[in-house]
Design an enzyme around this catalytic site. Structure first.
Site, PDB file in Angstrom:
ATOM      1  N   LYS A 274       0.857  -1.243  -0.163  1.00  0.00           N
ATOM      2  CA  LYS A 274       0.086  -0.068  -0.025  1.00  0.00           C
ATOM      3  C   LYS A 274       1.049   1.419   0.102  1.00  0.00           C
ATOM      4  O   LYS A 274       2.053   1.288   0.284  1.00  0.00           O
ATOM      5  CB  LYS A 274      -0.916  -0.054   1.286  1.00  0.00           C
ATOM      6  CG  LYS A 274      -1.804  -1.078   1.308  1.00  0.00           C
ATOM      7  CD  LYS A 274      -2.778  -1.067   2.572  1.00  0.00           C
ATOM      8  CE  LYS A 274      -4.057  -2.277   2.293  1.00  0.00           C
ATOM      9  NZ  LYS A 274      -4.926  -2.050   3.515  1.00  0.00           N
TER      10      LYS A 274
ATOM     11  N   TYR B 234     -12.371  -2.113  -3.373  1.00  0.00           N
ATOM     12  CA  TYR B 234     -12.912  -1.890  -1.779  1.00  0.00           C
ATOM     13  C   TYR B 234     -14.147  -2.049  -1.731  1.00  0.00           C
ATOM     14  O   TYR B 234     -14.869  -1.494  -0.653  1.00  0.00           O
ATOM     15  CB  TYR B 234     -12.027  -1.006  -0.887  1.00  0.00           C
ATOM     16  CG  TYR B 234     -10.723  -1.499  -0.542  1.00  0.00           C
ATOM     17  CD1 TYR B 234     -10.838  -2.655   0.547  1.00  0.00           C
ATOM     18  CD2 TYR B 234      -9.724  -0.798  -0.789  1.00  0.00           C
ATOM     19  CE1 TYR B 234      -9.462  -2.991   0.849  1.00  0.00           C
ATOM     20  CE2 TYR B 234      -8.250  -1.119  -0.357  1.00  0.00           C
ATOM     21  CZ  TYR B 234      -8.183  -2.451   0.369  1.00  0.00           C
ATOM     22  OH  TYR B 234      -7.059  -2.895   0.812  1.00  0.00           O
TER      23      TYR B 234
ATOM     24  N   ASN C  31      -1.808   0.201   6.780  1.00  0.00           N
ATOM     25  CA  ASN C  31      -1.429  -0.875   7.369  1.00  0.00           C
ATOM     26  C   ASN C  31      -0.561  -1.745   6.296  1.00  0.00           C
ATOM     27  O   ASN C  31      -0.429  -2.928   6.245  1.00  0.00           O
ATOM     28  CB  ASN C  31      -2.640  -1.863   8.082  1.00  0.00           C
ATOM     29  CG  ASN C  31      -3.495  -2.215   6.954  1.00  0.00           C
ATOM     30  OD1 ASN C  31      -3.492  -2.012   5.797  1.00  0.00           O
ATOM     31  ND2 ASN C  31      -4.663  -2.844   7.494  1.00  0.00           N
TER      32      ASN C  31
ATOM     33  N   HIS D 252      -2.235  -5.551   1.537  1.00  0.00           N
ATOM     34  CA  HIS D 252      -3.447  -6.129   1.569  1.00  0.00           C
ATOM     35  C   HIS D 252      -3.215  -7.560   0.999  1.00  0.00           C
ATOM     36  O   HIS D 252      -2.440  -7.911   0.285  1.00  0.00           O
ATOM     37  CB  HIS D 252      -4.287  -5.528   0.508  1.00  0.00           C
ATOM     38  CG  HIS D 252      -5.423  -6.383  -0.176  1.00  0.00           C
ATOM     39  ND1 HIS D 252      -6.611  -6.624   0.450  1.00  0.00           N
ATOM     40  CD2 HIS D 252      -5.434  -7.259  -1.268  1.00  0.00           C
ATOM     41  CE1 HIS D 252      -7.501  -7.396  -0.221  1.00  0.00           C
ATOM     42  NE2 HIS D 252      -6.668  -8.093  -1.310  1.00  0.00           N
TER      43      HIS D 252
ATOM     44  N   GLU E  91      -9.718 -10.977  -7.471  1.00  0.00           N
ATOM     45  CA  GLU E  91      -9.000  -9.617  -7.381  1.00  0.00           C
ATOM     46  C   GLU E  91      -7.665  -9.980  -8.298  1.00  0.00           C
ATOM     47  O   GLU E  91      -7.317  -8.928  -8.884  1.00  0.00           O
ATOM     48  CB  GLU E  91      -8.384  -9.732  -5.829  1.00  0.00           C
ATOM     49  CG  GLU E  91      -9.405  -9.148  -5.050  1.00  0.00           C
ATOM     50  CD  GLU E  91      -9.146  -9.420  -3.522  1.00  0.00           C
ATOM     51  OE1 GLU E  91      -9.776  -9.459  -2.564  1.00  0.00           O
ATOM     52  OE2 GLU E  91      -7.887  -9.826  -3.281  1.00  0.00           O
TER      53      GLU E  91
HETATM   54  P1  ATP Z   1      -6.869  -6.160   3.300  1.00  0.00           P
HETATM   55  O1  ATP Z   1      -8.324  -6.146   2.950  1.00  0.00           O
HETATM   56  O2  ATP Z   1      -6.521  -4.694   2.901  1.00  0.00           O
HETATM   57  O3  ATP Z   1      -6.192  -7.205   3.251  1.00  0.00           O
HETATM   58  P2  ATP Z   1      -7.989  -6.898   5.968  1.00  0.00           P
HETATM   59  O4  ATP Z   1      -8.666  -8.069   5.241  1.00  0.00           O
HETATM   60  O5  ATP Z   1      -7.186  -7.103   7.423  1.00  0.00           O
HETATM   61  O6  ATP Z   1      -7.458  -5.814   5.130  1.00  0.00           O
HETATM   62  P3  ATP Z   1     -10.417  -5.526   6.055  1.00  0.00           P
HETATM   63  O7  ATP Z   1     -11.539  -5.390   7.142  1.00  0.00           O
HETATM   64  O8  ATP Z   1     -10.792  -6.148   4.886  1.00  0.00           O
HETATM   65  O9  ATP Z   1      -9.169  -5.864   6.702  1.00  0.00           O
HETATM   66  O10 ATP Z   1     -10.271  -4.006   5.638  1.00  0.00           O
HETATM   67  C1  ATP Z   1      -9.820  -3.343   4.671  1.00  0.00           C
HETATM   68  C2  ATP Z   1      -8.768  -2.262   4.666  1.00  0.00           C
HETATM   69  O11 ATP Z   1      -9.643  -1.108   5.318  1.00  0.00           O
HETATM   70  C3  ATP Z   1      -7.856  -2.568   5.944  1.00  0.00           C
HETATM   71  O12 ATP Z   1      -6.760  -3.071   5.583  1.00  0.00           O
HETATM   72  C4  ATP Z   1      -7.503  -1.005   6.225  1.00  0.00           C
HETATM   73  O13 ATP Z   1      -6.509  -0.322   5.499  1.00  0.00           O
HETATM   74  C5  ATP Z   1      -9.013  -0.425   6.242  1.00  0.00           C
HETATM   75  N1  ATP Z   1      -9.557  -0.515   7.407  1.00  0.00           N
HETATM   76  C6  ATP Z   1     -10.315  -1.608   8.035  1.00  0.00           C
HETATM   77  N2  ATP Z   1     -10.748  -1.361   9.146  1.00  0.00           N
HETATM   78  C7  ATP Z   1     -10.666   0.239   9.418  1.00  0.00           C
HETATM   79  C8  ATP Z   1     -10.958   0.914  10.398  1.00  0.00           C
HETATM   80  N3  ATP Z   1     -11.581   0.649  11.532  1.00  0.00           N
HETATM   81  N4  ATP Z   1     -10.471   2.331  10.341  1.00  0.00           N
HETATM   82  C9  ATP Z   1     -10.006   2.667   9.094  1.00  0.00           C
HETATM   83  N5  ATP Z   1      -9.397   1.981   8.136  1.00  0.00           N
HETATM   84  C10 ATP Z   1     -10.035   0.591   8.294  1.00  0.00           C
HETATM   85 MG    MG Z   2      -9.877  -7.531   3.357  1.00  0.00          MG
END
Ligand code: ATP
Ligand code: MG
Length: 140
Positions: free
Chosen positions: A11, A51, A114, A117, A128
């Site tokens: 990211k 997303y 973070n 992804h 994807e």
């Molecule tokens: P990713 O899909 O990016 O691999 P993930 O599966 O661990 O991450 P998801 O729940 O799918 O988490 O959330 C997608 C992304 O949205 C997260 O990686 C993060 O960048 C963002 N995100 C998730 N929760 C929050 C939150 N509470 N506040 C801000 N951003 C968030």
């Molecule tokens: Mg996710």
């Protein structure tokens, strides 16, 4: 165990801090092979499409702004149990909860920024990967 593919993004927070190599070193050390890779910059439409499942979440708008704030590296990873293995290497979504040694524990700035992804299922990995790569760009 079955050979599987998963989709990975490095990211904007990570490309900005020159962490592409450090993150990929952890991916390769875990036995995952990078079989496709490109550096791109998403526009709003691409980030919203990717997303889309989070459209109703309060953080959606900020997430799209973040994901379009700089270059990203999109990748396909291949290996035994690649979907689950890469999720393990990434660590928990919130770096505060991520296990020691994981990418997010070591590199992530916040729950949003973070660093990586990874697909959350084999079915989503297929979707994807096909959104981001054509078949001839993936060389196993
Ligand atoms: P990713 O899909 O990016 O691999 P993930 O599966 O661990 O991450 P998801 O729940 O799918 O988490 O959330 C997608 C992304 O949205 C997260 O990686 C993060 O960048 C963002 N995100 C998730 N929760 C929050 C939150 N509470 N506040 C801000 N951003 C968030
Ligand atoms: Mg996710």
């Amino acid at each position: 165990m079955a050979i599987e593919r998963t989709f990975s993004i490095i990211k904007p927070d990570a490309t900005r801090r020159n962490l592409t190599g450090g993150i990929n070193a952890k991916i390769e050390a875990a036995g995952l092979r990078i079989v496709a890779q490109k550096r791109v910059k998403w526009g709003q439409e691409q980030a919203e499409a990717f997303y889309g499942v989070h459209r109703e979440r309060p953080f959606f708008k900020d997430l799209v702004t973040f994901m379009t704030s700089g270059p990203i590296i999109v990748q396909v990873l291949e290996g035994d149990n690649a979907v689950a293995k890469y999720r393990e290497v990434m660590g928990a979504t919130n770096p505060a909860n991520a296990a020691p040694g994981t990418i997010r524990k070591e590199f992530a700035e916040s729950i949003e920024a973070n660093s990586v992804h990874g697909s959350d299922s084999a079915d989503n990995a297929k979707i994807e990967i096909s959104q981001n790569f054509s078949a001839f760009e993936i060389v196993g």
